[in-house]
Design a protein around this motif. Sequence first.
Motif, PDB file in Angstrom:
ATOM      1  N   ASN A  15     -10.109  10.508 -15.194  1.00 37.23           N
ATOM      2  CA  ASN A  15      -9.813   9.443 -14.242  1.00 37.23           C
ATOM      3  C   ASN A  15      -9.964  10.010 -12.840  1.00 37.23           C
ATOM      4  O   ASN A  15      -9.148  10.811 -12.402  1.00 37.23           O
ATOM      5  CB  ASN A  15      -8.396   8.913 -14.456  1.00 37.23           C
ATOM      6  CG  ASN A  15      -8.031   7.859 -13.437  1.00 37.23           C
ATOM      7  OD1 ASN A  15      -8.885   7.156 -12.927  1.00 37.23           O
ATOM      8  ND2 ASN A  15      -6.758   7.740 -13.129  1.00 37.23           N
ATOM      9  N   GLN A  16     -11.009   9.614 -12.169  1.00 39.29           N
ATOM     10  CA  GLN A  16     -11.231  10.020 -10.785  1.00 39.29           C
ATOM     11  C   GLN A  16     -11.425   8.750  -9.968  1.00 39.29           C
ATOM     12  O   GLN A  16     -12.553   8.270  -9.811  1.00 39.29           O
ATOM     13  CB  GLN A  16     -12.455  10.920 -10.661  1.00 39.29           C
ATOM     14  CG  GLN A  16     -12.302  12.228 -11.377  1.00 39.29           C
ATOM     15  CD  GLN A  16     -13.575  13.035 -11.320  1.00 39.29           C
ATOM     16  OE1 GLN A  16     -14.659  12.521 -11.085  1.00 39.29           O
ATOM     17  NE2 GLN A  16     -13.443  14.327 -11.548  1.00 39.29           N
ATOM     18  N   PRO A  17     -10.329   8.162  -9.453  1.00 39.10           N
ATOM     19  CA  PRO A  17     -10.465   6.908  -8.721  1.00 39.10           C
ATOM     20  C   PRO A  17     -11.272   7.088  -7.432  1.00 39.10           C
ATOM     21  O   PRO A  17     -11.136   8.088  -6.733  1.00 39.10           O
ATOM     22  CB  PRO A  17      -9.034   6.487  -8.420  1.00 39.10           C
ATOM     23  CG  PRO A  17      -8.232   7.728  -8.570  1.00 39.10           C
ATOM     24  CD  PRO A  17      -8.958   8.620  -9.515  1.00 39.10           C
ATOM     25  N   ASN A  18     -12.118   6.127  -7.163  1.00 34.69           N
ATOM     26  CA  ASN A  18     -12.928   6.127  -5.952  1.00 34.69           C
ATOM     27  C   ASN A  18     -12.192   5.276  -4.921  1.00 34.69           C
ATOM     28  O   ASN A  18     -12.173   4.048  -4.993  1.00 34.69           O
ATOM     29  CB  ASN A  18     -14.308   5.543  -6.264  1.00 34.69           C
ATOM     30  CG  ASN A  18     -15.230   5.624  -5.080  1.00 34.69           C
ATOM     31  OD1 ASN A  18     -14.797   5.812  -3.955  1.00 34.69           O
ATOM     32  ND2 ASN A  18     -16.518   5.481  -5.351  1.00 34.69           N
ATOM     33  N   LYS A  27       0.817  -1.210   0.000  1.00 35.64           N
ATOM     34  CA  LYS A  27       0.000   0.000   0.000  1.00 35.64           C
ATOM     35  C   LYS A  27       0.853   1.264   0.000  1.00 35.64           C
ATOM     36  O   LYS A  27       0.322   2.350  -0.157  1.00 35.64           O
ATOM     37  CB  LYS A  27      -0.936   0.008   1.200  1.00 35.64           C
ATOM     38  CG  LYS A  27      -2.004  -1.044   1.094  1.00 35.64           C
ATOM     39  CD  LYS A  27      -3.006  -0.926   2.200  1.00 35.64           C
ATOM     40  CE  LYS A  27      -4.038  -2.020   2.019  1.00 35.64           C
ATOM     41  NZ  LYS A  27      -5.212  -1.824   2.798  1.00 35.64           N
ATOM     42  N   THR A  28       2.163   1.169   0.161  1.00 38.05           N
ATOM     43  CA  THR A  28       3.012   2.344   0.182  1.00 38.05           C
ATOM     44  C   THR A  28       3.331   2.847  -1.221  1.00 38.05           C
ATOM     45  O   THR A  28       3.940   3.888  -1.362  1.00 38.05           O
ATOM     46  CB  THR A  28       4.328   2.055   0.925  1.00 38.05           C
ATOM     47  OG1 THR A  28       4.998   0.983   0.269  1.00 38.05           O
ATOM     48  CG2 THR A  28       4.060   1.686   2.382  1.00 38.05           C
ATOM     49  N   ALA A  29       2.952   2.121  -2.247  1.00 41.19           N
ATOM     50  CA  ALA A  29       3.212   2.558  -3.613  1.00 41.19           C
ATOM     51  C   ALA A  29       2.399   3.825  -3.898  1.00 41.19           C
ATOM     52  O   ALA A  29       1.259   3.951  -3.462  1.00 41.19           O
ATOM     53  CB  ALA A  29       2.835   1.462  -4.599  1.00 41.19           C
ATOM     54  N   PRO A  30       2.991   4.769  -4.625  1.00 41.20           N
ATOM     55  CA  PRO A  30       2.259   6.013  -4.898  1.00 41.20           C
ATOM     56  C   PRO A  30       1.065   5.753  -5.814  1.00 41.20           C
ATOM     57  O   PRO A  30       1.115   4.888  -6.684  1.00 41.20           O
ATOM     58  CB  PRO A  30       3.300   6.894  -5.596  1.00 41.20           C
ATOM     59  CG  PRO A  30       4.289   5.939  -6.161  1.00 41.20           C
ATOM     60  CD  PRO A  30       4.307   4.753  -5.225  1.00 41.20           C
ATOM     61  N   PRO A  31       0.003   6.499  -5.615  1.00 42.14           N
ATOM     62  CA  PRO A  31      -1.175   6.300  -6.465  1.00 42.14           C
ATOM     63  C   PRO A  31      -0.881   6.767  -7.891  1.00 42.14           C
ATOM     64  O   PRO A  31      -0.033   7.633  -8.099  1.00 42.14           O
ATOM     65  CB  PRO A  31      -2.248   7.166  -5.807  1.00 42.14           C
ATOM     66  CG  PRO A  31      -1.489   8.199  -5.053  1.00 42.14           C
ATOM     67  CD  PRO A  31      -0.199   7.557  -4.628  1.00 42.14           C
ATOM     68  N   PRO A  32      -1.564   6.212  -8.858  1.00 44.14           N
ATOM     69  CA  PRO A  32      -1.339   6.659 -10.239  1.00 44.14           C
ATOM     70  C   PRO A  32      -1.813   8.097 -10.424  1.00 44.14           C
ATOM     71  O   PRO A  32      -2.730   8.548  -9.738  1.00 44.14           O
ATOM     72  CB  PRO A  32      -2.187   5.693 -11.069  1.00 44.14           C
ATOM     73  CG  PRO A  32      -3.188   5.147 -10.132  1.00 44.14           C
ATOM     74  CD  PRO A  32      -2.557   5.161  -8.774  1.00 44.14           C
TER      75      PRO A  32
END
Length: 87
Positions: free
Chosen positions: A64-67, A40-45
């Motif tokens: 792109n609007q991730p929920n 979970k420490t990976a940066p979000p796209p």
Amino acid sequence: MNGFAHALIIGAALLFPFVAMPLLWRRMKRVRDEAYRASKTAPPPPDWEESVATHDGLNVVRVNQPNDELIALGDRARHSNWPINTL
């Protein structure tokens, strides 16, 4: 004495799985939780926006609007143990 030694070896062989499996299960859960936390420490796209011009002059925009709540729900479902697949 020889019979006692045989009984002791057989008893140890019968009890070994009942002692070892809970210890291995706890280790597996700990290692799995550490791996999930590390993933979970990976940066979000990055957010992106795509615009496409149509033949009638209108622009179609896709954003792109991730929920995050929906992503977390899917992540929780993927790592759960139910339903048990018995294939």
